[in-house]
Write a protein that holds these residues in place. Structure first.
Motif, PDB file in Angstrom:
ATOM      1  N   ILE A  45       0.834  -1.205   0.000  1.00 25.63           N
ATOM      2  CA  ILE A  45       0.000   0.000   0.000  1.00 25.63           C
ATOM      3  C   ILE A  45       0.868   1.254   0.000  1.00 25.63           C
ATOM      4  CG2 ILE A  45      -1.690   1.312   1.322  1.00 25.63           C
ATOM      5  CD1 ILE A  45      -2.834  -1.126  -0.089  1.00 25.63           C
ATOM      6  N   VAL A  46       1.952   1.236   0.756  1.00 26.35           N
ATOM      7  CA  VAL A  46       2.872   2.383   0.761  1.00 26.35           C
ATOM      8  C   VAL A  46       3.443   2.614  -0.635  1.00 26.35           C
ATOM      9  CG1 VAL A  46       5.104   3.215   1.608  1.00 26.35           C
ATOM     10  CG2 VAL A  46       3.459   2.213   3.203  1.00 26.35           C
ATOM     11  N   LEU A  47       3.849   1.522  -1.297  1.00 25.14           N
ATOM     12  CA  LEU A  47       4.387   1.633  -2.649  1.00 25.14           C
ATOM     13  C   LEU A  47       3.328   2.161  -3.617  1.00 25.14           C
ATOM     14  CD1 LEU A  47       6.835   1.107  -4.454  1.00 25.14           C
ATOM     15  CD2 LEU A  47       6.013  -1.226  -4.786  1.00 25.14           C
ATOM     16  N   LEU A  48       2.097   1.706  -3.451  1.00 28.49           N
ATOM     17  CA  LEU A  48       1.006   2.169  -4.301  1.00 28.49           C
ATOM     18  C   LEU A  48       0.748   3.661  -4.106  1.00 28.49           C
ATOM     19  CD1 LEU A  48      -1.353   1.541  -6.255  1.00 28.49           C
ATOM     20  CD2 LEU A  48      -2.740   1.025  -4.229  1.00 28.49           C
ATOM     21  N   VAL A  49       0.742   4.092  -2.852  1.00 33.60           N
ATOM     22  CA  VAL A  49       0.495   5.505  -2.554  1.00 33.60           C
ATOM     23  C   VAL A  49       1.596   6.386  -3.144  1.00 33.60           C
ATOM     24  CG1 VAL A  49       0.369   7.196  -0.680  1.00 33.60           C
ATOM     25  CG2 VAL A  49      -0.875   5.040  -0.497  1.00 33.60           C
ATOM     26  N   VAL A  50       2.821   5.899  -3.124  1.00 32.03           N
ATOM     27  CA  VAL A  50       3.942   6.675  -3.684  1.00 32.03           C
ATOM     28  C   VAL A  50       3.850   6.747  -5.205  1.00 32.03           C
ATOM     29  CG1 VAL A  50       6.444   6.739  -3.953  1.00 32.03           C
ATOM     30  CG2 VAL A  50       5.455   6.147  -1.741  1.00 32.03           C
ATOM     31  N   ILE A  51       3.406   5.659  -5.835  1.00 29.64           N
ATOM     32  CA  ILE A  51       3.368   5.599  -7.294  1.00 29.64           C
ATOM     33  C   ILE A  51       2.194   6.380  -7.874  1.00 29.64           C
ATOM     34  CG2 ILE A  51       2.930   4.022  -9.235  1.00 29.64           C
ATOM     35  CD1 ILE A  51       4.706   2.002  -7.924  1.00 29.64           C
ATOM     36  N   ILE A  52       1.052   6.407  -7.183  1.00 25.40           N
ATOM     37  CA  ILE A  52      -0.161   7.011  -7.744  1.00 25.40           C
ATOM     38  C   ILE A  52       0.043   8.464  -8.184  1.00 25.40           C
ATOM     39  CG2 ILE A  52      -2.448   7.858  -7.091  1.00 25.40           C
ATOM     40  CD1 ILE A  52      -2.983   5.208  -5.766  1.00 25.40           C
ATOM     41  N   PRO A  53       0.642   9.344  -7.375  1.00 26.92           N
ATOM     42  CA  PRO A  53       0.827  10.727  -7.857  1.00 26.92           C
ATOM     43  C   PRO A  53       1.681  10.821  -9.115  1.00 26.92           C
ATOM     44  CG  PRO A  53       1.176  10.593  -5.483  1.00 26.92           C
ATOM     45  CD  PRO A  53       1.112   9.196  -5.987  1.00 26.92           C
ATOM     46  N   VAL A  54       2.747  10.022  -9.182  1.00 24.83           N
ATOM     47  CA  VAL A  54       3.605  10.031 -10.374  1.00 24.83           C
ATOM     48  C   VAL A  54       2.830   9.515 -11.580  1.00 24.83           C
ATOM     49  CG1 VAL A  54       5.778   9.220 -11.355  1.00 24.83           C
ATOM     50  CG2 VAL A  54       5.607   9.646  -8.900  1.00 24.83           C
ATOM     51  N   LEU A  55       2.047   8.446 -11.376  1.00 27.72           N
ATOM     52  CA  LEU A  55       1.255   7.886 -12.468  1.00 27.72           C
ATOM     53  C   LEU A  55       0.196   8.874 -12.942  1.00 27.72           C
ATOM     54  CD1 LEU A  55       0.597   5.431 -14.220  1.00 27.72           C
ATOM     55  CD2 LEU A  55      -0.900   4.618 -12.395  1.00 27.72           C
ATOM     56  N   ALA A  56      -0.467   9.549 -12.005  1.00 30.30           N
ATOM     57  CA  ALA A  56      -1.488  10.529 -12.374  1.00 30.30           C
ATOM     58  C   ALA A  56      -0.873  11.679 -13.170  1.00 30.30           C
ATOM     59  CB  ALA A  56      -2.180  11.051 -11.117  1.00 30.30           C
ATOM     60  N   TYR A  57       0.276  12.134 -12.737  1.00 28.69           N
ATOM     61  CA  TYR A  57       0.959  13.215 -13.454  1.00 28.69           C
ATOM     62  C   TYR A  57       1.370  12.759 -14.847  1.00 28.69           C
ATOM     63  CZ  TYR A  57       4.315  16.918 -14.462  1.00 28.69           C
ATOM     64  OH  TYR A  57       4.996  17.953 -15.049  1.00 28.69           O
ATOM     65  N   ASN A  58       1.808  11.513 -14.961  1.00 31.92           N
ATOM     66  CA  ASN A  58       2.214  10.964 -16.251  1.00 31.92           C
ATOM     67  C   ASN A  58       1.029  10.909 -17.208  1.00 31.92           C
ATOM     68  OD1 ASN A  58       4.007   9.890 -18.088  1.00 31.92           O
ATOM     69  ND2 ASN A  58       3.778   7.801 -17.385  1.00 31.92           N
ATOM     70  N   LEU A  59      -0.126  10.461 -16.720  1.00 26.61           N
ATOM     71  CA  LEU A  59      -1.322  10.384 -17.553  1.00 26.61           C
ATOM     72  C   LEU A  59      -1.774  11.779 -17.985  1.00 26.61           C
ATOM     73  CD1 LEU A  59      -3.333   7.628 -15.658  1.00 26.61           C
ATOM     74  CD2 LEU A  59      -2.087   7.387 -17.804  1.00 26.61           C
ATOM     75  N   ARG A  60      -1.660  12.735 -17.088  1.00 25.01           N
ATOM     76  CA  ARG A  60      -2.032  14.099 -17.434  1.00 25.01           C
ATOM     77  C   ARG A  60      -1.112  14.664 -18.516  1.00 25.01           C
ATOM     78  NH1 ARG A  60      -2.399  15.763 -12.690  1.00 25.01           N
ATOM     79  NH2 ARG A  60      -0.409  16.858 -12.423  1.00 25.01           N
ATOM     80  N   GLN A  61       0.169  14.306 -18.451  1.00 27.43           N
ATOM     81  CA  GLN A  61       1.102  14.749 -19.482  1.00 27.43           C
ATOM     82  C   GLN A  61       0.763  14.132 -20.830  1.00 27.43           C
ATOM     83  OE1 GLN A  61       3.724  16.977 -19.438  1.00 27.43           O
ATOM     84  NE2 GLN A  61       2.916  17.556 -17.437  1.00 27.43           N
ATOM     85  N   PHE A  62       0.375  12.857 -20.832  1.00 31.30           N
ATOM     86  CA  PHE A  62      -0.009  12.200 -22.077  1.00 31.30           C
ATOM     87  C   PHE A  62      -1.221  12.886 -22.700  1.00 31.30           C
ATOM     88  CE2 PHE A  62       2.496   8.318 -21.099  1.00 31.30           C
ATOM     89  CZ  PHE A  62       3.034   8.139 -22.348  1.00 31.30           C
ATOM     90  N   LYS A  63      -2.195  13.232 -21.879  1.00 34.71           N
ATOM     91  CA  LYS A  63      -3.405  13.866 -22.385  1.00 34.71           C
ATOM     92  C   LYS A  63      -3.127  15.259 -22.896  1.00 34.71           C
ATOM     93  CE  LYS A  63      -7.206  13.374 -20.063  1.00 34.71           C
ATOM     94  NZ  LYS A  63      -8.181  13.380 -18.950  1.00 34.71           N
TER      95      LYS A  63
END
Length: 361
Positions: free
Chosen positions: A337-355
């Motif tokens: 869960i800690v790893l997931l919480v750390v990854i989610i903001p980076v993943l969200a930012y990455n998806l926003r950059q793609f869009k």
């Protein structure tokens, strides 16, 4: 279409017949595969044809059903038919395991006793976990930075070169190797069997060092610095990806823009830092966040090379150790869960950059 009670009944019976025929085809193919198990090649070919054909037939029948529905619900029905299975699979394979891990993170190792935040306290206070966080930070900073910088440098240097395709192919080639395979390859490169052994029995790196008059070293056993030797493997694997994506962005820069800069007296360095980098910055950010996510969830390289020993442990490997070696599901779930919480903001930012990237529209 007849809009009478008899017509509606006939239409319903037709749809049911189509569903039954599709189900019969699916079940018949499954039964056939059971009878031809001894003929491996025939079974493989039949399974591929039956599997692809069944999915296509099923979607065709369901789409036909959706198209015969009233106009008000037709668009919704088509969306459900084509996106519904993917959403269900995503829910079953991602959402449910995440919720289960979240529940287990508040339980003991057996999953039967509620321990509240004890597992999370462990995750942020245990010396091994703190070491794992530090190592992941090293991978994130030095690994990601090296991949992106080398990708930019290579993409710029080989752009419009006569041997561009050959150079890019050679640098991109490690991408086709699995992380486990790369770990095995670099184990041979870093191999060390002690002093006084035959030069044929030591790794490539030690062979080079000893041929230059140096002393052979156990590269993966030296605390702290061995992390950087492992990071080199990730750089070797991911630089090709960075180079290809950034190179495509560089080629999309209008030629007239660079020519105008040269007419104004700008040299190559000024063009690079004032035009090339600002223009491809969205691509650089996307590549950086993608490699950053990879470095956060890194597991294979460390597992194959050192098993997390000698100060090289990372978060994903510690999760594996707690869950599958020690059977401490509560602590392992908290780490996940800690790893997931750390990854989610980076993943969200990455998806926003793609869009937001116009080049992908």
């Amino acid at each position: 279409m007849i809009d009478s009670p008899r017509g509606r009944v006939l239409r319903a019976l037709t749809l049911v017949a189509l569903i039954v025929l599709a189900a019969a085809f699916l079940f018949g193919g499954f039964v056939l595969l059971q009878y031809i198990q001894e003929f491996k090649i025939l079974m493989t070919i039949s399974a591929v044809i039956w599997g692809v054909g069944s999915v296509a037939l099923l979607y065709h029948v369901l789409n036909h059903i959706a198209q015969t529905m009233p106009r008000k619900v037709r668009s919704v029905s088509v969306a459900i038919i084509f996106a519904g299975p993917a959403i269900l699979i995503l829910f079953w394979a991602l959402i449910l395991p995440t919720l289960r891990s979240l529940r287990l993170s508040f339980m003991d190792s057996t999953g039967s006793k509620f321990v509240f935040l004890d597992n999370y306290i462990f995750a942020f206070t245990d010396p091994i976990m703190l070491q794992s966080f530090r190592n992941n930070l090293l991978w994130m900073i030095f690994g990601t930075l090296s991949c992106v910088v080398l990708g930019i440098v290579i993409a710029v240097l080989v752009d419009k070169s006569r041997m561009e395709r050959l150079i890019k192919s050679l640098i991109f080639m490690p991408m086709v190797i699995s992380f486990v395979g790369a770990g095995v390859i670099w184990r041979f490169i870093y191999a060390y069997k002690g002093e006084g052994v035959n030069i044929a029995d030591i790794g490539l790196l030690n062979a080079i060092v000893t041929s230059l008059g140096g002393q052979a070293q156990a590269w993966t056993l030296v605390p702290f610095w061995n992390n950087f030797f492992l990071i080199i493997i990730m750089v070797w694997l991911q630089t090709g990806y960075s180079m290809v994506i950034i190179s495509s962005a560089i080629k999309a820069i209008p030629v007239s823009l660079n020519e105008a800069a040269r007419v104004d007296g700008a040299n190559a360095f000024q063009i690079f830092f004032s035009i090339t980098i600002p223009t491809i910055m969205p691509t650089i950010v996307t590549v950086t966040t993608t490699i950053l996510i990879f470095s956060l969830k890194l597991f294979d390289i460390v597992r194959v090379m050192t098993g997390g020993n000698y100060g090289t442990n990372v978060i994903a490997n510690e999760f594996y150790e707690r869950q599958f070696t020690r059977g401490q599901s509560g602590q392992a779930s908290a780490i996940a869960i800690v790893l997931l919480v750390v990854i989610i903001p980076v993943l969200a930012y990455n998806l926003r950059q793609f869009k937001g990237r116009r080049t992908l529209r």
